[in-house]
Enzyme design. Structure first.
Site, PDB file in Angstrom:
ATOM      1  N   ARG A  15       5.183  17.220 -14.238  1.00 61.12           N
ATOM      2  CA  ARG A  15       5.391  15.855 -14.715  1.00 61.12           C
ATOM      3  C   ARG A  15       4.251  15.418 -15.637  1.00 61.12           C
ATOM      4  O   ARG A  15       3.200  16.037 -15.674  1.00 61.12           O
ATOM      5  CB  ARG A  15       5.483  14.892 -13.519  1.00 61.12           C
ATOM      6  N   LYS A  75      -0.465  12.924 -10.310  1.00 60.39           N
ATOM      7  CA  LYS A  75      -1.018  13.306  -9.012  1.00 60.39           C
ATOM      8  C   LYS A  75      -2.525  13.055  -8.968  1.00 60.39           C
ATOM      9  O   LYS A  75      -3.184  12.938  -9.998  1.00 60.39           O
ATOM     10  CB  LYS A  75      -0.732  14.783  -8.709  1.00 60.39           C
ATOM     11  N   TYR A  94      -0.983   8.480  -8.365  1.00 53.11           N
ATOM     12  CA  TYR A  94      -0.801   8.643  -6.922  1.00 53.11           C
ATOM     13  C   TYR A  94      -2.090   9.234  -6.353  1.00 53.11           C
ATOM     14  O   TYR A  94      -2.607  10.217  -6.889  1.00 53.11           O
ATOM     15  CB  TYR A  94       0.356   9.609  -6.610  1.00 53.11           C
ATOM     16  N   HIS A  96      -2.845   8.971  -2.397  1.00 58.29           N
ATOM     17  CA  HIS A  96      -2.621   9.379  -1.000  1.00 58.29           C
ATOM     18  C   HIS A  96      -3.948   9.726  -0.324  1.00 58.29           C
ATOM     19  O   HIS A  96      -4.123  10.790   0.265  1.00 58.29           O
ATOM     20  CB  HIS A  96      -1.642  10.559  -0.937  1.00 58.29           C
ATOM     21  N   GLU A 118       1.027   4.378  -4.960  1.00 55.34           N
ATOM     22  CA  GLU A 118       1.781   4.284  -3.708  1.00 55.34           C
ATOM     23  C   GLU A 118       1.506   3.019  -2.902  1.00 55.34           C
ATOM     24  O   GLU A 118       2.236   2.728  -1.959  1.00 55.34           O
ATOM     25  CB  GLU A 118       1.526   5.523  -2.832  1.00 55.34           C
ATOM     26  N   ASP A 270       2.369  14.532   2.138  1.00 59.63           N
ATOM     27  CA  ASP A 270       1.232  14.069   1.342  1.00 59.63           C
ATOM     28  C   ASP A 270       0.545  12.858   1.960  1.00 59.63           C
ATOM     29  O   ASP A 270      -0.463  12.383   1.465  1.00 59.63           O
ATOM     30  CB  ASP A 270       1.630  13.793  -0.119  1.00 59.63           C
TER      31      ASP A 270
END
Length: 372
Positions: A15, A75, A94, A96, A118, A270
């Site tokens: 991505r 990510k 993101y 996490h 997120e 994740d």
């Protein structure tokens, strides 16, 4: 503002965080965009398209990080990127954090401003930047689960939808949110017998109204889960506690209750995973087997369908990215409560309670937005 779009370097992550259309929008607002060469190639966007949209294409990731005030990614940064991050540099991606203590400490030490997709949250508690990837991951969970039920891949050798005269597979979905709903829809569409569990009775009522006849709803508790896993062929973990670790609904000792060749797909991996034996895997090596149970635990499932995923994600993230670029992160977060909830780390402090609790670190409840 100077915006940088590095190429994703996590295993098989194809991505990209900004499309050529997104570059054009940023240019319209007067911002400068630097894109690493081939960053969009995995999603079907060539360097020439970025250049035509007004981006400056740079050959290396080091150059992108060095020049940018705001880094837009998909990510979380991995270890090789940590040295590239500058103090007070804004990272919009993101993260996490609750699943990686190493990442949390690295971002605190770098003094970066970490705004996590997120945990951006609307007043109705929905998570607008998690929804599109949750939709993709929920659908993919069934697609992958059906594949790994095949015998050559060590599954039970059962066709998800069955055939006339042969019953379909039984699918158990733990969690009735976006991921769980999409997984249940996909499994039901393929003809499986589906059970979806959730803690919320109102949510179960909603699901009961909208789901087809081959989907049953049940209250999520230890007794019901223990009973259901004995006959399930495919189990999808779809539990999310925003910004915090997911609870373990299926423990190691529960695996012995399952039939050999059962497949578990933990979409929550994740965030620590809701199946105790699940640890993150990659698209390159997506599965492992414990006690004859096939575990599929890829932490970036949507990365396997990058064209769909990139467009779905950037449709959601671009309006927020534009606000951050136009106003700067402090003013944007002061004026937009949704963005403010996305702040996880800034000025060497943890600003999100779930992250602090995950690693037993100090939580700073209030941040002074000095330039607001």
């Amino acid at each position: 503002m100077i915006i940088g779009v590095p190429k994703e370097i996590k295993n098989n992550e194809n991505r990209v965080a900004l499309t050529p259309a997104g570059v054009s929008e940023m240019k319209k607002h007067g911002h400068t965009v630097y894109v690493q060469s081939t960053a969009g190639l995995g999603s079907g966007f060539a360097d020439a398209e970025y250049a035509e949209a007004g981006a400056i294409v740079l050959p290396t990731i080091e150059e992108v990080y060095a020049i940018a005030e705001m880094i837009i990614k998909v990510k979380e940064p991995i270890a090789s990127e940590y040295p590239l991050i500058k103090k007070d540099q804004l990272l919009f991606t993101y993260f996490h954090f609750a699943s990686s203590e190493e990442l949390t400490h690295a971002m605190l030490e770098k003094g970066a401003v970490c705004l996590a997709y997120e945990t951006v949250e609307k007043t109705d508690r929905s998570l607008p930047l998690l929804v599109p990837m949750s939709e993709v991951a929920g659908r993919m969970a069934i697609q992958q689960g059906a594949k790994y039920l095949e015998k050559p891949l060590k599954g039970r050798g059962i066709l998800l939808g069955g055939v006339p005269g042969v019953p379909p597979a039984k699918v158990l979905v733990l969690g009735g949110g976006i991921v769980g709903t999409q997984a249940a829809k996909m499994a039901a569409g393929l003809g499986a017998q589906v059970t979806i569990m959730d803690l919320s009775l109102p949510r179960l009522r909603q699901l009961d109204d909208i789901m087809p006849a081959n989907v049953n709803t049940e209250m999520s508790n230890h007794y019901n889960i223990t009973r259901a896993i004995k006959n399930a062929d495919l189990i999808v973990g779809a539990v999310l506690i925003p910004g915090a670790k997911a609870p373990h609904l299926i423990t190691r000792d529960m695996l012995k209750l399952m039939r050999p060749g059962t497949v578990v797909v933990d979409v929550a991996v994740d965030q620590g995973g809701c199946i105790e034996t699940c640890t993150p895997t990659t698209h390159e090596n997506p599965t492992f087997i414990i006690d004859d149970i096939v575990h599929y635990c890829v932490a970036n499932m949507p990365g396997a369908v990058p064209y769909t995923s990139t467009l779905a994600l950037t449709n959601a993230t671009l309006p927020y990215a534009v606000q951050l670029a136009n106003k700067g992160w402090e003013k944007a977060c002061a004026e937009n409560e949704e963005l403010k909830k996305g702040l996880n780390v800034a000025n060497g402090k943890i600003l999100y309670k779930g992250v602090a609790e995950a690693w037993n670190l100090p939580f700073n409840e209030e941040i002074v937005l000095a330039n607001a």
